[in-house]
Motif scaffolding. Structure first.
Motif, PDB file in Angstrom:
ATOM      1  N   THR A  25      -1.797   7.686  -1.079  1.00 42.29           N
ATOM      2  CA  THR A  25      -2.360   8.531  -1.429  1.00 42.29           C
ATOM      3  C   THR A  25      -3.936   9.647  -1.425  1.00 42.29           C
ATOM      4  O   THR A  25      -3.736  10.904  -0.920  1.00 42.29           O
ATOM      5  N   GLY A  26      -4.520   9.065  -1.436  1.00 46.07           N
ATOM      6  CA  GLY A  26      -5.340   8.816  -1.148  1.00 46.07           C
ATOM      7  C   GLY A  26      -5.646   8.850   0.273  1.00 46.07           C
ATOM      8  O   GLY A  26      -6.611  10.068   0.211  1.00 46.07           O
ATOM      9  N   VAL A  34       7.170  12.381 -10.582  1.00 48.21           N
ATOM     10  CA  VAL A  34       6.021  11.212 -11.064  1.00 48.21           C
ATOM     11  C   VAL A  34       4.715  11.084  -9.538  1.00 48.21           C
ATOM     12  O   VAL A  34       3.946   9.775  -9.996  1.00 48.21           O
ATOM     13  N   ARG A  35       4.932  11.512  -8.951  1.00 45.00           N
ATOM     14  CA  ARG A  35       3.780  11.735  -7.645  1.00 45.00           C
ATOM     15  C   ARG A  35       2.244  11.842  -8.859  1.00 45.00           C
ATOM     16  O   ARG A  35       1.510  11.403  -7.747  1.00 45.00           O
ATOM     17  N   GLY A  40       0.433  10.825 -11.219  1.00 44.97           N
ATOM     18  CA  GLY A  40      -0.832  10.143 -11.099  1.00 44.97           C
ATOM     19  C   GLY A  40      -0.952   9.242 -10.422  1.00 44.97           C
ATOM     20  O   GLY A  40      -2.884   9.019 -10.841  1.00 44.97           O
ATOM     21  N   VAL A  41      -0.766   8.794  -9.287  1.00 46.14           N
ATOM     22  CA  VAL A  41      -0.374   8.168  -8.512  1.00 46.14           C
ATOM     23  C   VAL A  41      -2.068   8.496  -7.214  1.00 46.14           C
ATOM     24  O   VAL A  41      -2.890   8.314  -6.603  1.00 46.14           O
ATOM     25  N   ILE A  42      -1.754  10.399  -7.389  1.00 46.05           N
ATOM     26  CA  ILE A  42      -2.569  11.026  -7.177  1.00 46.05           C
ATOM     27  C   ILE A  42      -4.210  10.860  -7.144  1.00 46.05           C
ATOM     28  O   ILE A  42      -4.694  11.085  -6.373  1.00 46.05           O
ATOM     29  N   GLU A  43      -3.858  11.220  -8.134  1.00 48.32           N
ATOM     30  CA  GLU A  43      -5.196  11.220  -9.401  1.00 48.32           C
ATOM     31  C   GLU A  43      -5.762  10.258  -8.625  1.00 48.32           C
ATOM     32  O   GLU A  43      -7.199   9.801  -8.551  1.00 48.32           O
ATOM     33  N   ARG A  44      -5.481   8.891  -8.971  1.00 53.70           N
ATOM     34  CA  ARG A  44      -6.036   7.902  -8.953  1.00 53.70           C
ATOM     35  C   ARG A  44      -6.331   7.473  -7.297  1.00 53.70           C
ATOM     36  O   ARG A  44      -7.186   7.201  -7.041  1.00 53.70           O
ATOM     37  N   GLY A  45      -6.039   8.532  -6.656  1.00 54.45           N
ATOM     38  CA  GLY A  45      -5.761   8.387  -5.699  1.00 54.45           C
ATOM     39  C   GLY A  45      -7.863   9.051  -4.590  1.00 54.45           C
ATOM     40  O   GLY A  45      -8.174   8.959  -3.756  1.00 54.45           O
ATOM     41  N   PRO A  93       0.732  -1.074  -0.091  1.00 54.89           N
ATOM     42  CA  PRO A  93       0.053   0.124   0.084  1.00 54.89           C
ATOM     43  C   PRO A  93       1.071   1.469  -0.271  1.00 54.89           C
ATOM     44  O   PRO A  93       0.245   2.476   0.210  1.00 54.89           O
ATOM     45  N   LEU A  94       2.095   1.539   0.379  1.00 59.59           N
ATOM     46  CA  LEU A  94       3.099   2.474   0.728  1.00 59.59           C
ATOM     47  C   LEU A  94       3.009   2.898  -0.877  1.00 59.59           C
ATOM     48  O   LEU A  94       3.479   2.424  -1.830  1.00 59.59           O
ATOM     49  N   ASN A  95       2.441   4.136  -0.935  1.00 60.85           N
ATOM     50  CA  ASN A  95       2.955   5.521  -2.326  1.00 60.85           C
ATOM     51  C   ASN A  95       1.855   4.323  -3.241  1.00 60.85           C
ATOM     52  O   ASN A  95       2.186   4.854  -4.666  1.00 60.85           O
TER      53      ASN A  95
END
Length: 165
Positions: free
Chosen positions: A17-18, A70-71, A73-78, A10-12
């Motif tokens: 991130t969500g 790079v963060r 995209g993962v923030i958007e998904r979160g 679950p890290l990052n």
């Protein structure tokens, strides 16, 4: 068969991130943040010691300044994950898309009692108290100035030692 590595941690991940976004937005409530502002605050929460704050939530790795690149995209998904759970609200405005904590965000966070979630909320409070009054240009300037310094510091770490012949 997919070439993408399986995300077992679950890290990052979007889950983590969500959750960080929920904590940041709940602390900033009723303010709305766009994705770039959330990106800055996520970095501040995770690497608070880089900004002369409390001990960082995650370990300080030499190349962490690259996370800003790079963060996103993962923030958007979160954000999408927590929007789907009605913990974050999305608002389309003339000047872009903005996010805010839903009414359920505060009570949800109060139910979390793990050491990580408690430390996360403390870092979110610190970040909003310290940087929340900065407008977008001031926040960008803060990161631009430090990003250059951090890059110089991390490049020194990356350089291999000279070989003795």
């Amino acid at each position: 068969m997919s070439d993408a590595p399986a995300q077992n941690s679950p890290l990052n991940s979007p889950l983590e991130t969500g959750l960080r976004s929920v904590a940041i937005l709940a602390e900033a409530c009723p303010d709305e943040f766009d994705l770039q502002r959330l990106l800055y605050f996520d970095y501040l929460v995770v690497h608070s010691s880089d900004a002369d704050g409390p001990i960082s939530l995650h370990p300080n790795t030499p190349l962490r300044n690259g996370e800003l690149l790079v963060r996103r995209g993962v923030i958007e998904r979160g954000l999408l994950l927590y929007i789907s759970r009605s913990l974050i609200d999305r608002h389309a405005r003339a000047d872009g898309i903005f996010y805010s904590a839903s009414e359920a965000a505060g009570p949800f966070l109060e139910c979390l009692h793990s050491a990580y979630s408690c430390e996360l909320r403390l870092r979110a409070t610190w970040a909003i108290d310290t940087f929340g009054a900065l407008d977008d240009d001031e926040l960008k300037s803060y990161f631009d100035a430090r990003f250059e310094r951090w890059t110089r510091e991390f490049q020194a770490v990356q350089q291999p030692p000279e070989l003795l012949l």
